[in-house]
Write an enzyme that holds these catalytic residues in place. Structure first.
Site, mmCIF file in Angstrom:
data_model
loop_
_atom_site.group_PDB
_atom_site.id
_atom_site.type_symbol
_atom_site.label_atom_id
_atom_site.label_comp_id
_atom_site.label_asym_id
_atom_site.label_seq_id
_atom_site.Cartn_x
_atom_site.Cartn_y
_atom_site.Cartn_z
ATOM 1 N N LYS A 35 0.849 -1.208 0.000
ATOM 2 C CA LYS A 35 0.000 0.000 0.000
ATOM 3 C C LYS A 35 0.880 1.252 0.000
ATOM 4 O O LYS A 35 2.104 1.155 0.215
ATOM 5 C CB LYS A 35 -0.925 -0.040 1.209
ATOM 6 C CG LYS A 35 -0.196 -0.053 2.532
ATOM 7 C CD LYS A 35 -1.100 -0.495 3.675
ATOM 8 C CE LYS A 35 -0.384 -0.286 4.991
ATOM 9 N NZ LYS A 35 -1.079 -0.954 6.108
ATOM 10 N N TYR A 255 14.868 30.117 9.115
ATOM 11 C CA TYR A 255 13.589 30.662 9.568
ATOM 12 C C TYR A 255 13.496 30.630 11.090
ATOM 13 O O TYR A 255 13.893 29.649 11.726
ATOM 14 C CB TYR A 255 12.437 29.828 9.002
ATOM 15 C CG TYR A 255 12.188 30.053 7.539
ATOM 16 C CD1 TYR A 255 11.806 31.301 7.049
ATOM 17 C CD2 TYR A 255 12.302 28.999 6.626
ATOM 18 C CE1 TYR A 255 11.569 31.494 5.696
ATOM 19 C CE2 TYR A 255 12.055 29.185 5.277
ATOM 20 C CZ TYR A 255 11.692 30.440 4.815
ATOM 21 O OH TYR A 255 11.453 30.626 3.490
HETATM 22 C C1 LIG Z 1 -0.209 -1.957 6.654
HETATM 23 C C2 LIG Z 1 -0.780 -3.261 7.006
HETATM 24 C C3 LIG Z 1 0.041 -4.384 7.165
HETATM 25 C C4 LIG Z 1 1.563 -4.293 7.109
HETATM 26 O O1 LIG Z 1 2.038 -3.703 8.285
HETATM 27 P P1 LIG Z 1 3.623 -3.565 8.523
HETATM 28 O O2 LIG Z 1 3.750 -3.032 9.905
HETATM 29 O O3 LIG Z 1 4.117 -2.596 7.518
HETATM 30 O O4 LIG Z 1 4.203 -4.901 8.349
HETATM 31 C C5 LIG Z 1 -0.562 -5.594 7.392
HETATM 32 N N1 LIG Z 1 -1.909 -5.703 7.475
HETATM 33 C C6 LIG Z 1 -2.734 -4.643 7.351
HETATM 34 C C7 LIG Z 1 -4.192 -4.829 7.462
HETATM 35 C C8 LIG Z 1 -2.205 -3.381 7.116
HETATM 36 O O5 LIG Z 1 -3.006 -2.324 6.998
#
Ligand SMILES: *Cc1c(COP(=O)(O)O)cnc(C)c1O
Length: 360
Positions: A35, A255
């Site tokens: 993702k 800044y």
């Molecule tokens: C993002 C996610 C993962 C992976 O999590 P990590 O900590 O990056 O391994 C697994 N399952 C679900 C449902 C997620 O949203």
């Protein structure tokens, strides 16, 4: 000349990390979580490299569209599932699988007359209280799904941990118990573990693990980088020094004048800023690597530039390469200086960052 800011993706590290996960997974299959554009590493690129993944986990149908367009043939699970009734046709067309976390999704399926069975995973809220059916609702949801002709009868069970990065955490133990009590009553593939659970909770493995961060060599475990567990960072963020200026004692830098030179000194200016995705919250003292050695940021991160204390870098020259994070400077460490986690940093590269691939 284009901007020097560059994210190098180490394809060999992605392959190494996947092989390391295979070792840790034992008999479990791997749903590689890609993702957020593969945690900022490039969705199609990562899918191409991870051609041995048993499935991919994505956040939305649009990711599934991109993967199929890129020729990906593996199973693809949309981790939050259908968002509206109209998604069902597209899921079928692309051969995607849906998480089912809410009764509204079952209602949409019940009203849909496509005869093809959709593969689904019931999401159980075992204690995180974000998405999922409460434990007492799971059996009813499953019965309703099994009664639908357009749902594949091999229904999976999924849950997600809230705190698995703390290896002796009581909440994770309770979540595992909750999931197992429900799953004991139901057939079908089971999936519980994110990356941290793969490392710290081997008893929660199930038939499928769902690692994200570890694929990219990023740890979610406090004060431990993924390298501590045998993983390799898959991204180097780099740029270059574009100015070296002599600034007098007592003069402010950047800044809001948050840093004052304690003596006459050289200040280096690097072509990177929050407009590239480098965090504005990185405080003075956050390290970068200049010619392979650490130098601290001084003053505020601005949109296009950061400023460095060059007192220990008398040999620095304009054009020198500066690494913001990478194998020699864990992104987890930078995240601590910026009050966030490594995941957020690698996900945050903006469109003006140039991506290049490296086989190493
Ligand atoms: C993002 C996610 C993962 C992976 O999590 P990590 O900590 O990056 O391994 C697994 N399952 C679900 C449902 C997620 O949203």
């Amino acid at each position: 000349m284009s901007r020097a800011t560059c994210a190098t993706i180490h394809l060999g590290a992605l392959r190494h990390n996947f092989a390391r996960l295979r070792e840790l997974a034992g008999a479990a299959q791997i749903m590689a979580v890609v993702k957020a554009d593969a945690y900022g590493h490039g969705l199609e690129r990562v899918a191409r490299v991870l051609r041995d993944a048993d499935a991919f986990g994505v956040a939305c149908i649009a990711d599934g569209q991109r993967l199929r367009a890129a020729g990906v043939r593996q199973r693809i699970v949309v981790l939050s599932g259908i968002d509206e009734a109209a998604d069902i046709g597209e899921m079928h067309r692309l051969g995607l699988e849906s998480t089912i976390h809410h009764v509204s999704q079952i209602d949409w399926l019940a009203a849909d007359h496509d005869p093809r069975p959709l593969k689904v995973w019931i999401k159980i809220d075992s204690g995180m209280h974000r998405l999922g059916f409460a434990p007492e609702e799971v059996a009813g949801a499953r019965e309703r799904l099994l009664a639908l002709a357009n749902v594949d009868r091999d229904i999976g069970l999924m849950t997600h941990f809230a705190n698995s990065d703390v290896f002796d955490d009581a909440q994770t133990g309770a979540q595992i118990d909750c999931f197992e009590r429900i799953a004991a009553e139901m057939p079908g593939p089971q999936t519980l573990s994110n990356s941290a659970a793969v490392l710290g909770w081997p008893q929660a493995r199930g038939e499928w693990i769902r690692p994200g961060g570890l694929l990219y060599g990023i740890s979610a475990v406090a004060a431990r980088s993924a390298a501590d567990f045998g993983f390799r960072p898959a991204m180097t963020l780099s740029s270059k020094l574009v100015a070296i200026n002599r600034i007098g004692k007592g003069e402010p830098i950047g800044y809001a004048a948050t840093w004052i030179c304690p003596e006459d000194m050289d200040i280096g200016v690097v072509q990177i800023g929050y407009g590239d995705g480098y965090p504005r919250s990185a405080e003075s003292g956050t390290p970068v690597l200049l010619n392979g050695r650490r130098a601290p940021i001084v003053g505020r991160v601005s949109m296009d530039l950061i400023t460095l204390d060059l007192r220990e870098h008398g040999d620095a020259r304009i054009g020198d390469r500066v690494v913001l994070w990478g194998p020699q400077l864990p992104v987890e460490e930078i995240a601590e200086h910026a009050d966030t986690i490594g995941y957020e940093l690698v996900c945050g590269m903006t469109r003006r960052v140039r991506f290049i691939e490296d086989q190493g």
